[in-house]
Design an enzyme around this catalytic site. Structure first.
Site, PDB file in Angstrom:
ATOM      1  N   CYS A 280      21.832  46.995   3.934  1.00 52.41           N
ATOM      2  CA  CYS A 280      20.601  46.715   3.204  1.00 52.41           C
ATOM      3  C   CYS A 280      20.850  46.935   1.704  1.00 52.41           C
ATOM      4  O   CYS A 280      21.354  47.991   1.316  1.00 52.41           O
ATOM      5  CB  CYS A 280      19.489  47.632   3.699  1.00 52.41           C
ATOM      6  SG  CYS A 280      17.986  47.509   2.724  1.00 52.41           S
TER       7      CYS A 280
ATOM      8  N   TYR B  10      -5.610   3.035   7.384  1.00 47.66           N
ATOM      9  CA  TYR B  10      -4.878   1.861   6.905  1.00 47.66           C
ATOM     10  C   TYR B  10      -4.851   0.715   7.912  1.00 47.66           C
ATOM     11  O   TYR B  10      -4.207  -0.288   7.698  1.00 47.66           O
ATOM     12  CB  TYR B  10      -3.442   2.231   6.505  1.00 47.66           C
ATOM     13  CG  TYR B  10      -2.670   2.983   7.576  1.00 47.66           C
ATOM     14  CD1 TYR B  10      -2.367   2.381   8.796  1.00 47.66           C
ATOM     15  CD2 TYR B  10      -2.243   4.287   7.353  1.00 47.66           C
ATOM     16  CE1 TYR B  10      -1.668   3.061   9.769  1.00 47.66           C
ATOM     17  CE2 TYR B  10      -1.537   4.971   8.323  1.00 47.66           C
ATOM     18  CZ  TYR B  10      -1.256   4.352   9.528  1.00 47.66           C
ATOM     19  OH  TYR B  10      -0.567   5.040  10.499  1.00 47.66           O
TER      20      TYR B  10
ATOM     21  N   CYS C  56      18.542  50.212   0.762  1.00 47.61           N
ATOM     22  CA  CYS C  56      18.695  51.572   1.301  1.00 47.61           C
ATOM     23  C   CYS C  56      20.040  51.771   1.980  1.00 47.61           C
ATOM     24  O   CYS C  56      20.295  52.830   2.543  1.00 47.61           O
ATOM     25  CB  CYS C  56      17.558  51.890   2.269  1.00 47.61           C
ATOM     26  SG  CYS C  56      17.698  51.013   3.830  1.00 47.61           S
TER      27      CYS C  56
ATOM     28  N   LYS D 142      11.271   3.130   1.310  1.00 49.85           N
ATOM     29  CA  LYS D 142      11.296   4.594   1.126  1.00 49.85           C
ATOM     30  C   LYS D 142      11.821   4.948  -0.257  1.00 49.85           C
ATOM     31  O   LYS D 142      12.890   4.471  -0.659  1.00 49.85           O
ATOM     32  CB  LYS D 142      12.214   5.228   2.175  1.00 49.85           C
ATOM     33  CG  LYS D 142      11.686   5.078   3.590  1.00 49.85           C
ATOM     34  CD  LYS D 142      10.699   6.154   3.905  1.00 49.85           C
ATOM     35  CE  LYS D 142      11.157   6.841   5.135  1.00 49.85           C
ATOM     36  NZ  LYS D 142      10.673   8.001   5.545  1.00 49.85           N
TER      37      LYS D 142
ATOM     38  N   CYS E  81      13.037  52.626   4.006  1.00 50.44           N
ATOM     39  CA  CYS E  81      13.534  51.608   3.076  1.00 50.44           C
ATOM     40  C   CYS E  81      12.422  51.252   2.073  1.00 50.44           C
ATOM     41  O   CYS E  81      11.366  50.753   2.472  1.00 50.44           O
ATOM     42  CB  CYS E  81      13.977  50.391   3.887  1.00 50.44           C
ATOM     43  SG  CYS E  81      14.578  49.046   2.890  1.00 50.44           S
TER      44      CYS E  81
ATOM     45  N   ASP F 239       2.388  10.554   3.272  1.00 54.67           N
ATOM     46  CA  ASP F 239       3.326  11.379   4.023  1.00 54.67           C
ATOM     47  C   ASP F 239       2.566  12.448   4.811  1.00 54.67           C
ATOM     48  O   ASP F 239       2.393  13.574   4.365  1.00 54.67           O
ATOM     49  CB  ASP F 239       4.318  12.028   3.051  1.00 54.67           C
ATOM     50  CG  ASP F 239       5.509  12.597   3.784  1.00 54.67           C
ATOM     51  OD1 ASP F 239       5.650  12.319   4.989  1.00 54.67           O
ATOM     52  OD2 ASP F 239       6.302  13.324   3.155  1.00 54.67           O
TER      53      ASP F 239
ATOM     54  N   GLU G  97       0.830  -1.208   0.000  1.00 54.07           N
ATOM     55  CA  GLU G  97       0.000   0.000   0.000  1.00 54.07           C
ATOM     56  C   GLU G  97       0.860   1.252   0.000  1.00 54.07           C
ATOM     57  O   GLU G  97       2.056   1.189   0.295  1.00 54.07           O
ATOM     58  CB  GLU G  97      -0.986  -0.004   1.178  1.00 54.07           C
ATOM     59  CG  GLU G  97      -0.387  -0.394   2.497  1.00 54.07           C
ATOM     60  CD  GLU G  97      -1.464  -0.732   3.532  1.00 54.07           C
ATOM     61  OE1 GLU G  97      -1.957   0.219   4.131  1.00 54.07           O
ATOM     62  OE2 GLU G  97      -1.779  -1.920   3.728  1.00 54.07           O
TER      63      GLU G  97
ATOM     64  N   CYS H   8      16.703  45.001   8.164  1.00 58.03           N
ATOM     65  CA  CYS H   8      17.031  46.386   7.889  1.00 58.03           C
ATOM     66  C   CYS H   8      16.197  47.222   8.867  1.00 58.03           C
ATOM     67  O   CYS H   8      14.969  47.118   8.882  1.00 58.03           O
ATOM     68  CB  CYS H   8      16.661  46.728   6.444  1.00 58.03           C
ATOM     69  SG  CYS H   8      16.679  48.504   6.169  1.00 58.03           S
TER      70      CYS H   8
ATOM     71  N   LYS I 118       2.517   4.679   1.122  1.00 56.60           N
ATOM     72  CA  LYS I 118       2.907   5.231   2.425  1.00 56.60           C
ATOM     73  C   LYS I 118       2.651   6.735   2.372  1.00 56.60           C
ATOM     74  O   LYS I 118       3.410   7.498   1.777  1.00 56.60           O
ATOM     75  CB  LYS I 118       4.378   4.942   2.716  1.00 56.60           C
ATOM     76  CG  LYS I 118       4.804   5.378   4.100  1.00 56.60           C
ATOM     77  CD  LYS I 118       6.179   4.824   4.435  1.00 56.60           C
ATOM     78  CE  LYS I 118       6.566   5.106   5.876  1.00 56.60           C
ATOM     79  NZ  LYS I 118       6.586   6.510   6.236  1.00 56.60           N
TER      80      LYS I 118
HETATM   81  S1  IVH Z   1       1.064   0.847   8.978  1.00 54.47           S
HETATM   82  C1  IVH Z   1       2.071  -1.191  12.908  1.00 54.47           C
HETATM   83  N1  IVH Z   1       0.412   1.840   6.636  1.00 54.47           N
HETATM   84  O1  IVH Z   1       4.149   5.625   8.326  1.00 54.47           O
HETATM   85  C2  IVH Z   1       1.893  -0.592  11.559  1.00 54.47           C
HETATM   86  N2  IVH Z   1       1.639   3.197   8.125  1.00 54.47           N
HETATM   87  O2  IVH Z   1       6.679   4.506  10.186  1.00 54.47           O
HETATM   88  C3  IVH Z   1       1.673   0.826  11.608  1.00 54.47           C
HETATM   89  N3  IVH Z   1       2.070   5.468   7.275  1.00 54.47           N
HETATM   90  O3  IVH Z   1       3.728   7.270  11.069  1.00 54.47           O
HETATM   91  C4  IVH Z   1       1.776   1.589  10.380  1.00 54.47           C
HETATM   92  N4  IVH Z   1       1.059   5.228   5.338  1.00 54.47           N
HETATM   93  O4  IVH Z   1       1.432   6.774  10.154  1.00 54.47           O
HETATM   94  C5  IVH Z   1       1.033   2.047   7.807  1.00 54.47           C
HETATM   95  N5  IVH Z   1      -0.272   2.610   4.538  1.00 54.47           N
HETATM   96  C6  IVH Z   1       0.337   2.817   5.710  1.00 54.47           C
HETATM   97  C7  IVH Z   1       0.951   4.053   6.006  1.00 54.47           C
HETATM   98  C8  IVH Z   1       1.594   4.194   7.235  1.00 54.47           C
HETATM   99  C9  IVH Z   1       1.729   6.057   6.112  1.00 54.47           C
HETATM  100  C10 IVH Z   1       2.859   6.107   8.345  1.00 54.47           C
HETATM  101  C11 IVH Z   1       2.379   5.828   9.738  1.00 54.47           C
HETATM  102  C12 IVH Z   1       3.615   5.964  10.587  1.00 54.47           C
HETATM  103  C13 IVH Z   1       4.727   5.702   9.618  1.00 54.47           C
HETATM  104  C14 IVH Z   1       5.358   4.373   9.928  1.00 54.47           C
END
Ligand code: IVH
Length: 684
Positions: free
Chosen positions: A409, A228, A412, A315, A433, A121, A117, A427, A119
């Protein structure tokens, strides 16, 4: 009488409520809206009016309740039901295969599947539902306990207040909240325009937003989220993929991209696909999360002290490019802050050409040791604002010398100062200015301040250079003859020629009308328009409503200010120091003499003296501006119409009204009155 009274209000409220809930779901959860934003807002407004008229029929979880309003000085700390863990990271295919080997071992040679899935941010959130109703939302905090941010989470349109389907009585779901890229850019543009600090990336913005004390402020910022994880409930141990499907049946927002994978190769395919495709998403992801799908196998594998053994994150690399620093330029803002910017040799980064990068302040330059001529690496902060993240010192010219932050500055030539404890050079020449003076005037006329849309950066530059306007209040002294014929040169970059444009009659009249009309702006806007440091739009409102008028604010002590809800010491000090300057107080006195609003008006007492009367307002008036007249008409129950017809009741005539209008009014028998007659109609 309420215009909905003849329809069954209850039925109409019910229908609108469920329709709007469905639109919210389509928009935020499925990302497939079936209605335009404008129509949505219209329907929402209609529901709001109905609910106001018939509060007993309003659904406690109505979509109109998502505007927030609760103020929490401090968040309560709440213990998590189980620890909110983070995930171990992998950064390349080898590390991912290593994870797969370990999973193979731990499952003892049994078959296993993964879910892959996105991740997201943002920031993690745990949401508890009791009997299907949103009960509590808690931030991750230290993993064991977090902040109760329920009021703020309730403003997020995609998070249901009431679950659908066959939900368990006690349910906790966990997920990620974030702000969409476009909303983030828009918000930052607005903040830059207002001279407020810029958020570094959407994640910081989302987390800053969730911690705001006033949930009505949160409601203005478009947070969104995906769930999630569903905590086990009612003894059911659903496999992970199944649990995501079940969450969807409750109307919870679950991302659609999740894939059930039979092998680590399928996972790798998912990763390589999203590494490219992520740039086309409306929100940011920083990787992919891989979880063993079977709940039973998850339990067998268990946890380390920090992470589950059955999940990993992969990552993505942030894209970076190398380029050369051509020079370092310095910009002066309206508060005198001097910001260095690196001009770069143009380079392509994530589909855009990057020519400049923010380098923040003097400390940043010296810590990174950035020099003109250096080869540097640029990344997009949160993939949006380019920033220098590293210097390739191996490519440095042996003759290069460290960058010396300017001492004077650039505009000025005043000696720059660095206030104690601050990272920026400023400044100090605030009254002499040019960019500071122009910046203050631009801020003053801004859309959220006095809203003089007939002026902009270019015209303000002309007014400044002509010597007519040095302070915002000078705008109110401008006369027709001052402006007529003022001219500006416009450079044509292609031909390198300059064109001279002068203010003509119509432009001049528009400018003057706009300035006059700004006098109706309420006190809180005038206060914001002054540009006191740290007094943004929201703080200005809080101060205005608390102190009610300018004199009370000017006379407030540091203690009085500190005792004001939500006003901290930094703001309090800044307000005190602003009013300790005599020039500032003098300017306020002069603004008062121009009739700007310096007290909070209790709700305008409107009459119905002009009820059902239709007005056309035309020409130039001496007692009121056209905008003021129109406002008065509306406040007294009348209606403004733009052209004369049989149904017009009055033509309100000012100077210089065109002969055609007069002729038409006479022909149709529309009564003509001047502003004195109009005033007596209201006074009667
Ligand atoms: S699962 C025990 N699924 O990533 C499992 N985390 O380091 C818990 N995050 O801050 C996390 N998308 O909030 C999971 N699809 C996803 C995610 C996800 C983002 C974040 C989560 C946590 C960090 C994990």
């Amino acid at each position: 009488m309420c215009k909905f009274a003849n329809v069954s209000a209850e039925a109409k409220i019910k229908a609108l409520t469920s329709e709007l809930k469905e639109h919210n779901y389509n928009y935020y959860v499925l990302s497939q809206p079936t209605i335009s934003d404008r129509d949505f807002d219209r329907k929402l407004k209609e529901l709001e009016l109905l609910e106001q008229a018939f509060p007993k029929y309003a659904d406690p979880n109505s979509p109109t309740k998502r505007v927030g309003g609760e103020i929490t000085k401090n968040f309560n700390t709440v213990e998590h039901s189980t620890r909110m863990l983070s995930l171990g990271n992998t950064y390349n295919k080898d590390e991912l295969l290593e994870f797969d080997n370990r999973v193979a071992k731990l499952t003892g040679g049994n078959n296993y599947q993964y879910t892959a899935e996105l991740k997201f941010d943002g920031l993690a959130i745990a949401i508890r539902y009791k009997n299907g109703v949103l009960h509590q939302a808690i931030t991750r905090g230290d993993g064991t306990k977090g902040d109760d941010v329920t009021a703020n989470v309730k403003t997020i349109r995609s998070i249901p207040h009431q679950l659908s389907g066959e939900y368990p009585n006690d349910l906790e779901v966990r997920g990620e909240l974030f702000i969409h890229k476009a909303a983030f850019i828009k918000m930052n543009e607005e903040r830059a325009r207002l001279g407020e600090s810029i958020y570094a990336n959407p994640r910081n913005t989302a987390s800053g937003t969730l911690k705001l004390q006033d949930s009505s402020e949160v409601a203005k910022r478009p947070l969104d989220g995906f769930m999630y994880q569903m905590l086990e409930h009612g003894g059911t141990n659903l496999d992970h993929y199944q649990s995501l499907e079940v969450m969807k049946t409750y109307d919870l927002p679950v991302n659609q991209s999740t894939k059930l994978c039979d092998s680590i190769n399928d996972v790798w395919e998912f990763i390589t696909y999203w590494d490219q495709e992520r740039h086309n998403l409306s929100f940011e992801i920083d990787g992919v999360v891989i979880k063993v799908n079977s709940r039973l196998q998850q339990e067998e594998m268990g946890f380390t002290s920090k992470f589950p053994r059955w999940a990993k994150s992969y990552k993505f690399e942030t894209e970076r490019q190398s380029t050369k620093v051509i020079d370092i330029a310095y910009q002066v803002g309206r508060t005198g802050a001097v910001t260095p910017v690196a001009n770069l040799e143009p380079v392509q980064l994530l589909g855009t050409t990057v020519k400049r990068a923010s380098i923040h302040n003097a400390d940043f330059i010296s810590e990174m040791d950035i020099r003109v001529g250096d080869t540097v690496f640029v990344e997009k902060g949160g993939e949006i604002i380019p920033k220098i993240v590293d210097v390739d010192k191996s490519k440095r010219d042996s003759k290069s010398t460290p960058t010396q932050f300017i001492k004077q500055c650039p505009e000025c030539l005043s000696e720059l100062e660095r206030p104690k404890g601050e990272a920026v050079f400023r400044c100090p020449n605030s009254t002499g200015c040019p960019p500071q003076i122009k910046g203050r005037i631009e801020h003053f006329i801004g859309r959220k301040a006095m809203d003089v849309s007939s002026l902009g950066e270019g015209k303000i530059d002309v007014l400044y250079r002509s010597g007519l306007v040095r302070r915002p209040v000078d705008l109110y002294d401008l006369g027709y003859d001052d402006l007529l014929g003022l001219s500006k040169s416009i450079a044509n970059e292609e031909s390198e020629e300059e064109r001279v444009v002068s203010f003509k009659e119509k432009t001049v009249q528009n400018i003057l009308d706009g300035i006059q009309a700004s006098k109706v702006q309420p006190f809180e806007r005038v206060l914001f328009a002054l540009g006191i440091r740290f007094v943004g739009e929201t703080v200005a409102k809080k101060l205005a409503y608390h102190f009610k008028n300018m004199d009370a604010l000017i006379n407030a002590s540091l203690e009085d200010l500190n005792a004001t809800p939500e006003i901290g010491d930094v703001i309090a000090q800044s307000v005190i120091s602003y009013f300790s300057i005599d020039e500032n107080k003098l300017e306020i006195e002069q603004m008062k003499s121009h009739a700007l609003n310096f007290c909070v008006k209790e709700k305008e007492l409107s009459s119905n003296k002009l009820e059902n009367l239709r007005f056309v307002v035309s020409g130039i008036f001496s007692l009121f501006s056209r905008t003021e007249l129109k406002k008065i008409i509306e406040e007294n129950g009348g209606k403004n119409v733009s052209s004369i017809s049989k149904s017009t009741d009055f033509l309100l005539v000012g100077d210089n009204m065109g002969p055609a209008k007069k002729e038409k009014a006479e022909k149709l028998g529309v009564k003509m009155i001047d502003e004195n007659e109009f005033s007596s109609m209201i006074a009667e």
